[in-house]
Design an enzyme around this catalytic site. Structure first.
Site, PDB file in Angstrom:
ATOM      1  N   ILE A 175     -35.091  72.607  65.814  1.00 55.23           N
ATOM      2  CA  ILE A 175     -35.098  73.836  65.007  1.00 55.23           C
ATOM      3  C   ILE A 175     -33.687  74.403  64.830  1.00 55.23           C
ATOM      4  O   ILE A 175     -33.429  75.147  63.883  1.00 55.23           O
ATOM      5  CB  ILE A 175     -36.047  74.881  65.655  1.00 55.23           C
ATOM      6  CG1 ILE A 175     -36.520  75.897  64.641  1.00 55.23           C
ATOM      7  CG2 ILE A 175     -35.395  75.568  66.849  1.00 55.23           C
ATOM      8  CD1 ILE A 175     -37.675  76.765  65.120  1.00 55.23           C
ATOM      9  N   HIS A 200     -37.450  65.225  77.076  1.00 53.85           N
ATOM     10  CA  HIS A 200     -37.201  64.941  75.657  1.00 53.85           C
ATOM     11  C   HIS A 200     -35.787  64.420  75.501  1.00 53.85           C
ATOM     12  O   HIS A 200     -34.874  64.814  76.228  1.00 53.85           O
ATOM     13  CB  HIS A 200     -37.378  66.200  74.799  1.00 53.85           C
ATOM     14  CG  HIS A 200     -36.544  67.366  75.261  1.00 53.85           C
ATOM     15  ND1 HIS A 200     -36.914  68.133  76.337  1.00 53.85           N
ATOM     16  CD2 HIS A 200     -35.369  67.867  74.806  1.00 53.85           C
ATOM     17  CE1 HIS A 200     -35.999  69.076  76.523  1.00 53.85           C
ATOM     18  NE2 HIS A 200     -35.044  68.934  75.611  1.00 53.85           N
ATOM     19  N   HIS A 207     -32.570  64.143  72.898  1.00 51.69           N
ATOM     20  CA  HIS A 207     -31.935  64.610  71.664  1.00 51.69           C
ATOM     21  C   HIS A 207     -31.313  63.392  71.000  1.00 51.69           C
ATOM     22  O   HIS A 207     -30.439  62.742  71.583  1.00 51.69           O
ATOM     23  CB  HIS A 207     -30.810  65.600  71.954  1.00 51.69           C
ATOM     24  CG  HIS A 207     -31.251  66.891  72.563  1.00 51.69           C
ATOM     25  ND1 HIS A 207     -31.332  68.054  71.839  1.00 51.69           N
ATOM     26  CD2 HIS A 207     -31.618  67.209  73.826  1.00 51.69           C
ATOM     27  CE1 HIS A 207     -31.727  69.036  72.638  1.00 51.69           C
ATOM     28  NE2 HIS A 207     -31.902  68.553  73.851  1.00 51.69           N
TER      29      HIS A 207
HETATM   30  P1  5GP Z   1     -33.076  71.436  75.799  1.00 50.27           P
HETATM   31  O1  5GP Z   1     -32.155  72.643  75.706  1.00 50.27           O
HETATM   32  O2  5GP Z   1     -34.251  71.731  76.706  1.00 50.27           O
HETATM   33  O3  5GP Z   1     -32.380  70.150  76.112  1.00 50.27           O
HETATM   34  O4  5GP Z   1     -33.623  71.206  74.328  1.00 50.27           O
HETATM   35  C1  5GP Z   1     -34.603  72.002  73.752  1.00 50.27           C
HETATM   36  C2  5GP Z   1     -34.402  71.918  72.259  1.00 50.27           C
HETATM   37  O5  5GP Z   1     -35.569  72.396  71.639  1.00 50.27           O
HETATM   38  C3  5GP Z   1     -33.242  72.797  71.734  1.00 50.27           C
HETATM   39  O6  5GP Z   1     -32.272  71.961  71.081  1.00 50.27           O
HETATM   40  C4  5GP Z   1     -33.914  73.771  70.777  1.00 50.27           C
HETATM   41  O7  5GP Z   1     -33.145  74.019  69.620  1.00 50.27           O
HETATM   42  C5  5GP Z   1     -35.211  73.054  70.459  1.00 50.27           C
HETATM   43  N1  5GP Z   1     -36.301  73.975  70.125  1.00 50.27           N
HETATM   44  C6  5GP Z   1     -36.613  75.141  70.762  1.00 50.27           C
HETATM   45  N2  5GP Z   1     -37.692  75.707  70.200  1.00 50.27           N
HETATM   46  C7  5GP Z   1     -38.070  74.885  69.179  1.00 50.27           C
HETATM   47  C8  5GP Z   1     -39.141  74.938  68.226  1.00 50.27           C
HETATM   48  O8  5GP Z   1     -39.975  75.842  68.202  1.00 50.27           O
HETATM   49  N3  5GP Z   1     -39.212  73.904  67.336  1.00 50.27           N
HETATM   50  C9  5GP Z   1     -38.315  72.871  67.324  1.00 50.27           C
HETATM   51  N4  5GP Z   1     -38.472  71.933  66.402  1.00 50.27           N
HETATM   52  N5  5GP Z   1     -37.306  72.788  68.221  1.00 50.27           N
HETATM   53  C10 5GP Z   1     -37.186  73.780  69.140  1.00 50.27           C
END
Ligand code: 5GP
Length: 118
Positions: free
Chosen positions: A35, A103, A105
């Site tokens: 997002i 997850h 990226h």
């Molecule tokens: P982390 O910070 O845990 O490695 O990655 C989480 C990712 O999820 C972030 O890059 C953030 O932008 C993404 N994200 C958070 N909320 C949402 C959402 O509601 N939809 C989508 N598509 N991505 C999200």
């Protein structure tokens, strides 16, 4: 009092409770656009199971599923960014992890030289 954990955000996306731009799905994996993209192509490749908080847990418990995440990332990179990509697993809050449902990226397109991006 119930001790049942809330479904993760990514489980809710997989269940179509929260909308997302889904680019891939099979029985075990879903992928959708981040997002808040940090690169021209920024996809999240997510095992549907919420059992594993991070890549270390996934690798220990189900290495075949981790290999499938990598294979799906390659397939998506072939489709979205000429087969070239960076794969990042933030692991731990200090490393930037905000969602504790493993997850990857997938970052692609022209990435900043000499940095690890993001
Ligand atoms: P982390 O910070 O845990 O490695 O990655 C989480 C990712 O999820 C972030 O890059 C953030 O932008 C993404 N994200 C958070 N909320 C949402 C959402 O509601 N939809 C989508 N598509 N991505 C999200």
């Amino acid at each position: 009092m119930s001790t049942t954990a809330e479904p993760s955000l990514f489980s809710r996306i997989a269940a179509r409770e929260i909308p997302a731009d889904i680019v891939f799905e099979n029985e075990r994996i879903i992928a959708f656009r981040d997002i808040a993209p940090k690169a021209p192509v920024h996809l999240l490749v997510v095992p549907k199971t919420a059992e594993f908080a991070n890549v270390t847990e996934l690798a220990a418990a189900d290495p075949a599923l981790l290999a499938e995440v990598v294979a799906v990332a390659q397939q998506l990179a072939d489709e979205h960014c000429d087969g070239q990509y960076r794969l990042v697993f933030n692991t731990g809050a200090q490393a930037g992890q905000t969602i504790f449902h493993v997850h990857a990226h997938l970052l692609g397109g022209t990435l900043t030289e000499g940095t690890l991006g993001q």
